[in-house]
Design an enzyme around this catalytic site. Structure first.
Site, PDB file in Angstrom:
ATOM      1  N   THR A 114      26.686  35.935  38.443  1.00  0.00           N
ATOM      2  CA  THR A 114      27.079  36.543  39.709  1.00  0.00           C
ATOM      3  C   THR A 114      25.834  36.925  40.495  1.00  0.00           C
ATOM      4  OG1 THR A 114      27.148  38.787  38.791  1.00  0.00           O
ATOM      5  CG2 THR A 114      29.188  37.499  38.682  1.00  0.00           C
ATOM      6  N   GLU A 115      26.030  37.229  41.762  1.00  0.00           N
ATOM      7  CA  GLU A 115      24.905  37.730  42.547  1.00  0.00           C
ATOM      8  C   GLU A 115      24.437  39.055  41.950  1.00  0.00           C
ATOM      9  OE1 GLU A 115      25.630  39.232  46.497  1.00  0.00           O
ATOM     10  OE2 GLU A 115      27.756  39.519  46.063  1.00  0.00           O
ATOM     11  N   MET A 117      22.895  42.854  42.540  1.00  0.00           N
ATOM     12  CA  MET A 117      22.768  43.915  43.533  1.00  0.00           C
ATOM     13  C   MET A 117      21.557  44.755  43.167  1.00  0.00           C
ATOM     14  SD  MET A 117      25.197  43.299  45.655  1.00  0.00           S
ATOM     15  CE  MET A 117      25.559  44.774  46.610  1.00  0.00           C
ATOM     16  N   LYS A 165      35.656  52.755  39.962  1.00  0.00           N
ATOM     17  CA  LYS A 165      34.853  53.959  39.735  1.00  0.00           C
ATOM     18  C   LYS A 165      33.434  53.658  40.192  1.00  0.00           C
ATOM     19  CE  LYS A 165      34.305  52.538  34.900  1.00  0.00           C
ATOM     20  NZ  LYS A 165      34.529  52.914  33.489  1.00  0.00           N
ATOM     21  N   ASP A 182      32.873  44.196  38.610  1.00  0.00           N
ATOM     22  CA  ASP A 182      33.528  44.434  37.316  1.00  0.00           C
ATOM     23  C   ASP A 182      35.039  44.379  37.436  1.00  0.00           C
ATOM     24  OD1 ASP A 182      31.169  44.584  36.049  1.00  0.00           O
ATOM     25  OD2 ASP A 182      31.396  46.614  35.310  1.00  0.00           O
TER      26      ASP A 182
END
Length: 473
Positions: A114-115, A117, A165, A182
């Protein structure tokens, strides 16, 4: 030697040399060679670990997510497959972008790219910047709601995150925008109400415990995320166990941290998100709420949210509650909690309409240099009031630490949380021993052997005829 003198001073942690070169050493490549994984770990959990990697086609850094399938039961493996199938289809600027996935059968793991962050999770980011201004919080709220609106508007069925969350929301440190990630607990809502309970107790809506819910559970969790952003305190930090959280949530008791917020506008917005399910607004409605309007001429948006003095923790820093023992708690629809029973009949159900298959989850966690073994235990427990004849059936899923826990200790925790008469302690402890023996029957490591021997010994010593009768169905 220092860097200025021509050499990089080594970084030593737990006796290991962790120089920058060492952490960025390539240790694995993808089957077709496009992606290379570094040694540097970004995070880990029970089944999942995340590493920094590089995409050779673009030259960009990416996240190499590893999900171990060894030890997973069939349902858990299907959840991993569903997660990958789900995130492949989702494309939105406020949702973490999925790039590629494959299954490594030799290592018994699924890898998906995934990318990355740069700011890490929102929770990690907040620990670094300490006190975000209200303006920033409002912008983050808009980003999260735009992501939720996208998920909830999917056709033919809405997508529910179910575990929203601050740990599952990620930040770009260069732009400050946030994205939802997630999606491991996400599900397509194929029926009018979903009937599977999963999530993190501190952020779970009341209807999640009833196993009948819709997209509005994400709005409830979003409200608790906003509370956390404003107060730097995890919701229900005043509770010692998830069972205490459960009792407060189903009773409609809000987290104590909410009372610390002095700004009426902020508090009312959070309370709106925590409204009863039939009154709770949708994501698209909240996006039009006046709270999200940023008035640059209003001085308060350029300051942190004003709070009362901390009264639930001695620390003014980030407040984390104790590690949850009970990972899942559910109550069946139509069965009401007894009104202050003076005596409770305890029933443990091993089989029901939805049989609970015991599963073992061995998690390697380094704690003080030792490796702890943890086992996932699943029980159905019924508490019945002999006077009202009403029964509350709960499914209790908890992690049993082979090295540190005892059946008697967990039994006491359950009895305390549900105010069960102490005369039922030994029979509940025995049920936990029986379940441990059943779950660990094929496990032959030394710690498991010792635990099984202890359970058999205690079973012979502590079985007494004076205990309340136990009905197993």
């Amino acid at each position: 030697m220092t860097e200025a003198e021509g050499e990089v001073e080594p970084i030593v942690r737990d006796g290991k040399n962790l120089t920058e070169d060492n952490r960025y050493q390539i240790v694995e490549t993808s089957p077709k060679g496009r992606f290379s994984r570094f040694k540097k770990e970004l995070g880990n959990g029970a089944f999942k670990a995340v590493y920094k990697a590089v995409d050779s086609d673009t030259g960009c850094e990416v996240a190499w997510n590893v999900l171990k399938t060894h030890g997973m039961n069939k349902a858990e493996k299907e959840r991993v497959r569903d997660e990958i199938m789900l995130i492949q289809k989702l494309k939105h600027p406020k949702i973490i972008h999925f790039i590629k996935a494959w299954h490594n059968r030799e290592k018994e793991e699924v890898v998906f790219i995934t990318e990355i962050m740069t700011g890490g999770s929102l929770k990690q980011y907040l620990k670094r910047i300490k006190n975000p201004h209200l303006r920033v919080i409002k912008q983050w709220c808009r980003d999260i709601l735009e992501g939720l609106e996208y998920l909830h508007s999917q056709k033919p069925y809405p997508v529910i995150h179910r575990d929203l969350k601050c740990d599952n929301i990620f930040v770009s440190s260069s732009t400050g925008d946030v994205r939802i990630g997630d999606l491991g607990l996400s599900t397509f809502m194929k029926n009018s109400h979903n009937k599977t309970i999963l999530g993190t107790p501190q952020y779970m809506a009341p209807e999640l415990y009833e196993e009948r819910y819709g997209p509005s559970v994400d709005i409830y969790s979003f409200g608790l995320c906003v509370l956390e952003l404003c107060t730097k305190s995890v919701p229900y930090a005043e509770c010692k166990t998830p069972l205490e959280i459960y009792n407060r949530v189903i009773s409609g008791i809000k987290p104590l941290a909410l009372e610390r917020i002095l700004d009426t506008e902020v508090k009312e917005f959070i309370e709106l998100c925590l409204s009863p399910v039939d009154q709770r607004p949708h994501a698209h409605e909240l996006l039009d709420h006046q709270f999200l309007v940023i008035d640059e001429n209003n001085e308060k948006v350029h300051h942190p949210v004003q709070l009362k003095e901390e009264d639930i923790s001695a620390s003014l820093g980030w407040v984390d509650p104790p590690t949850p023992r009970l990972m899942e708690v559910s109550i069946r629809k139509g069965e009401k909690e007894p009104n202050s029973p003076t005596k409770v009949d305890l029933q443990i159900k091993k089989n029901d309409k939805e049989p609970m298959t015991p599963s073992i989850m061995e998690v390697s966690q380094k704690k003080n240099g030792k490796e702890d073994k943890e086992v996932k235990i699943e029980l159905r427990v019924g508490f019945r009031d002999p006077f009202t004849k009403k029964t509350k059936n709960l499914r209790l899923d908890f992690i049993y630490n082979i090295l540190n826990d005892t059946p008697d200790g967990i039994s006491e925790e359950i009895m305390l949380a549900f105010s069960v008469d102490s005369s039922y302690g030994q029979v509940l402890s025995q049920v936990i021993r029986d379940k441990l023996l059943e779950t660990l029957k094929d496990n032959d490591n030394e710690d498991a052997k010792k635990l099984k021997n202890d359970c058999r010994r205690d079973s012979r010593v502590k079985r007494v005829n004076t205990q309340p009768s136990l009905r197993k169905t």
